[in-house]
Design an enzyme around this catalytic site. Structure first.
Site, PDB file in Angstrom:
ATOM      1  N   ARG A 164      71.859  29.153  33.859  1.00 46.59           N
ATOM      2  CA  ARG A 164      70.762  30.285  33.792  1.00 46.59           C
ATOM      3  C   ARG A 164      70.124  30.088  32.582  1.00 46.59           C
ATOM      4  NH1 ARG A 164      72.651  31.154  38.023  1.00 46.59           N
ATOM      5  NH2 ARG A 164      73.013  34.190  39.245  1.00 46.59           N
ATOM      6  N   SER A 244      72.472  40.221  38.276  1.00 42.63           N
ATOM      7  CA  SER A 244      73.207  40.228  36.894  1.00 42.63           C
ATOM      8  C   SER A 244      73.211  40.288  35.411  1.00 42.63           C
ATOM      9  CB  SER A 244      73.986  39.086  36.692  1.00 42.63           C
ATOM     10  OG  SER A 244      74.881  38.334  38.558  1.00 42.63           O
ATOM     11  N   GLU A 340      72.076  38.306  30.969  1.00 40.59           N
ATOM     12  CA  GLU A 340      71.073  37.120  31.418  1.00 40.59           C
ATOM     13  C   GLU A 340      69.865  38.111  30.869  1.00 40.59           C
ATOM     14  OE1 GLU A 340      70.027  36.257  34.795  1.00 40.59           O
ATOM     15  OE2 GLU A 340      71.697  36.588  35.948  1.00 40.59           O
TER      16      GLU A 340
HETATM   17  N1  EPU Z   1      84.278  40.732  40.167  1.00 41.93           N
HETATM   18  C1  EPU Z   1      85.149  41.608  40.338  1.00 41.93           C
HETATM   19  N2  EPU Z   1      84.100  42.926  40.398  1.00 41.93           N
HETATM   20  C2  EPU Z   1      83.186  42.755  40.255  1.00 41.93           C
HETATM   21  C3  EPU Z   1      82.317  41.871  40.624  1.00 41.93           C
HETATM   22  C4  EPU Z   1      83.266  40.716  40.385  1.00 41.93           C
HETATM   23  O1  EPU Z   1      85.884  41.111  40.005  1.00 41.93           O
HETATM   24  O2  EPU Z   1      82.906  43.982  40.297  1.00 41.93           O
HETATM   25  C5  EPU Z   1      85.073  38.994  40.298  1.00 41.93           C
HETATM   26  C6  EPU Z   1      85.844  39.360  41.916  1.00 41.93           C
HETATM   27  O3  EPU Z   1      86.732  37.913  40.825  1.00 41.93           O
HETATM   28  C7  EPU Z   1      84.805  37.793  42.605  1.00 41.93           C
HETATM   29  C8  EPU Z   1      84.280  36.930  41.038  1.00 41.93           C
HETATM   30  O4  EPU Z   1      83.776  37.665  40.046  1.00 41.93           O
HETATM   31  O5  EPU Z   1      85.671  37.162  43.431  1.00 41.93           O
HETATM   32  C9  EPU Z   1      81.945  36.444  41.202  1.00 41.93           C
HETATM   33  O6  EPU Z   1      81.709  37.884  42.037  1.00 41.93           O
HETATM   34  P1  EPU Z   1      80.336  37.117  42.943  1.00 41.93           P
HETATM   35  O7  EPU Z   1      80.359  36.344  43.453  1.00 41.93           O
HETATM   36  O8  EPU Z   1      80.025  38.256  43.185  1.00 41.93           O
HETATM   37  O9  EPU Z   1      79.887  36.472  41.356  1.00 41.93           O
HETATM   38  P2  EPU Z   1      79.273  36.799  40.025  1.00 41.93           P
HETATM   39  O10 EPU Z   1      80.032  35.831  39.274  1.00 41.93           O
HETATM   40  O11 EPU Z   1      79.315  38.221  40.149  1.00 41.93           O
HETATM   41  C10 EPU Z   1      77.180  34.870  39.789  1.00 41.93           C
HETATM   42  C11 EPU Z   1      74.867  35.183  39.581  1.00 41.93           C
HETATM   43  C12 EPU Z   1      75.084  35.930  40.560  1.00 41.93           C
HETATM   44  C13 EPU Z   1      74.884  34.934  42.466  1.00 41.93           C
HETATM   45  C14 EPU Z   1      76.794  35.148  42.471  1.00 41.93           C
HETATM   46  C15 EPU Z   1      76.694  34.700  43.597  1.00 41.93           C
HETATM   47  C16 EPU Z   1      75.725  34.931  37.516  1.00 41.93           C
HETATM   48  C17 EPU Z   1      75.807  35.710  36.153  1.00 41.93           C
HETATM   49  N3  EPU Z   1      75.483  36.165  38.498  1.00 41.93           N
HETATM   50  O12 EPU Z   1      77.518  36.349  40.284  1.00 41.93           O
HETATM   51  O13 EPU Z   1      73.465  35.829  40.905  1.00 41.93           O
HETATM   52  O14 EPU Z   1      74.340  35.941  43.717  1.00 41.93           O
HETATM   53  O15 EPU Z   1      76.763  34.785  40.946  1.00 41.93           O
HETATM   54  O16 EPU Z   1      76.538  32.755  43.563  1.00 41.93           O
HETATM   55  O17 EPU Z   1      75.730  33.802  37.503  1.00 41.93           O
HETATM   56  C18 EPU Z   1      71.903  36.697  39.510  1.00 41.93           C
HETATM   57  O18 EPU Z   1      71.852  36.494  38.418  1.00 41.93           O
HETATM   58  O19 EPU Z   1      71.180  37.955  39.278  1.00 41.93           O
HETATM   59  C19 EPU Z   1      72.752  36.987  40.318  1.00 41.93           C
HETATM   60  C20 EPU Z   1      73.016  38.423  41.049  1.00 41.93           C
END
Ligand code: EPU
Length: 344
Positions: A164, A244, A340
């Site tokens: 990012r 995010s 972010e």
């Molecule tokens: N999780 C929780 N609670 C929550 C949300 C997430 O426990 O409320 C934990 C879970 O363990 C889950 C892990 O976080 O397995 C990862 O969650 P998720 O796959 O939804 O991905 P993220 O790391 O929260 C990132 C990106 C997203 C992107 C997704 C999928 C960042 C800041 N965000 O989210 O990007 O869509 O991965 O690749 O890196 C964005 O940048 O706006 C965005 C939505």
């Protein structure tokens, strides 16, 4: 091209915040931008370049000139038996561009389906999702220096992409107007093309089998990503948000070991450099914020990392919730999570 005064930006930011700009102009071509540079308003005001408004939090009205990039057009620059170089102008909607590539069987960005925003904003923060980042398919971009008017080309190294991150969020912040971005994609229609679909991340494989998509195609992967995103992420047209709000933090191995002894179920992703990435969504949920409504704002019920506007929130209100969340994560885990979104 018309410069408007006191322009409401309510429909131009996905948080749906009611804010205005002192001056506003929409640019439809590079020539428009060159002409704009000659105007007194341009020369005498601070400039803010706006794309789809999907990664910005306005905490105030904008004093100065907001320039909305609406330069459209997608074209094939060159191709070989197996690869195609595609140039997209910065004002194209990112997801429309992904669909354009899928229709032609050009592979590489199907995992990045349904990301809001415009093509020009994609390299600014090296957009990423489901195991793919824009840097993986990036060829070059063309940008205009907002002070000198000079057109500058940036290749992959010049952009200094990170998680990012790019030069456009750091040393060149606010210095360039991105006009077009060029990508190197794989021509799946060619029998000689070698391509590995990226289906390892999260729920992609499960979703594909739920959808009974037994034969892999970029359309199937895109549909699976769209299904996952729709199930977790609120549609900004229905509930204001900017995806995010925070980045996922990385911590040292020592810090991780200390934390995991206290929180054994903490999810973690080891990085190539030895550090450990922790999902900020999990940290925020553990602090009790998930689904919590605070005034006109709150952390979303299906994805704690997304802050939402329930209708009448101000940018200041969302920012103050973000600071509270940041503080509580710091207190409980000793980890500082960083925004972010671009806070202005
Ligand atoms: N999780 C929780 N609670 C929550 C949300 C997430 O426990 O409320 C934990 C879970 O363990 C889950 C892990 O976080 O397995 C990862 O969650 P998720 O796959 O939804 O991905 P993220 O790391 O929260 C990132 C990106 C997203 C992107 C997704 C999928 C960042 C800041 N965000 O989210 O990007 O869509 O991965 O690749 O890196 C964005 O940048 O706006 C965005 C939505």
């Amino acid at each position: 091209m018309k410069i408007e005064e006191n322009k409401p930006l309510d429909d131009l930011n996905t948080f749906g915040l009611k804010v205005g700009a002192q001056y506003f102009v929409e640019v439809n071509s590079v020539q428009d931008f060159v002409d704009l540079m000659q105007t007194e308003i341009y020369k005498t005001n601070e400039k803010l370049i706006l794309g789809g408004g999907s990664n910005i939090l306005f905490t105030n009205c904008v004093n100065g000139l907001v320039v909305k990039n609406s330069i459209k057009g997608i074209s094939v620059v060159s191709d070989t038996d197996t690869e195609v170089i595609v140039k997209a102008n910065a004002g194209e909607a990112w997801h429309e561009f992904v669909l354009w590539c899928i229709e032609r069987n050009y592979a590489g960005i199907e995992n990045l389906s349904l990301i809001p925003g415009l093509v020009g904003a994609a390299p600014m923060q090296n957009i990423g999702a489901y195991g793919v980042e824009i840097k993986d398919v990036f060829q070059e971009l063309e940008a205009i220096d907002i002070d000198s008017g000079e057109t500058v080309k940036f290749n992959l190294n010049d952009c200094e992409f990170g998680y990012r991150e790019s030069v456009f969020k750091n040393k060149y912040k606010g210095k360039f107007f991105i006009a077009s971005v060029t990508f190197k994609l794989t021509k799946l229609s060619s029998p000689k093309a070698i391509y590995k679909f990226k289906t390892d991340y999260g729920d992609i494989k499960n979703t594909l089998s739920e959808m009974r998509a037994y034969e892999l195609s970029i359309k199937a992967v895109s549909d699976a990503v769209i299904k996952i995103r729709n199930s977790k992420l609120p549609n900004p047209k229905e509930l204001g948000n900017a995806g995010s709000f925070f980045k996922n933090p990385t911590i040292s191995k020592e810090k991780f070991e200390e934390l995991v002894s206290k929180f054994p179920v903490m999810p973690s992703y080891p990085q190539k450099n030895g550090s450990i990435k922790i999902p900020a969504g999990w940290l925020i949920e553990q602090c009790g914020w998930k689904g919590k409504v605070v005034g006109n704002t709150g952390s979303h019920k299906s994805q704690a990392l997304v802050l939402v506007n329930y209708g009448n929130a101000t940018g200041k209100e969302i920012w103050s919730l973000a600071l509270e969340i940041q503080k509580s994560v710091k207190e409980k885990f000793g980890i500082e999570i960083m925004p972010e979104v671009n806070v202005v």
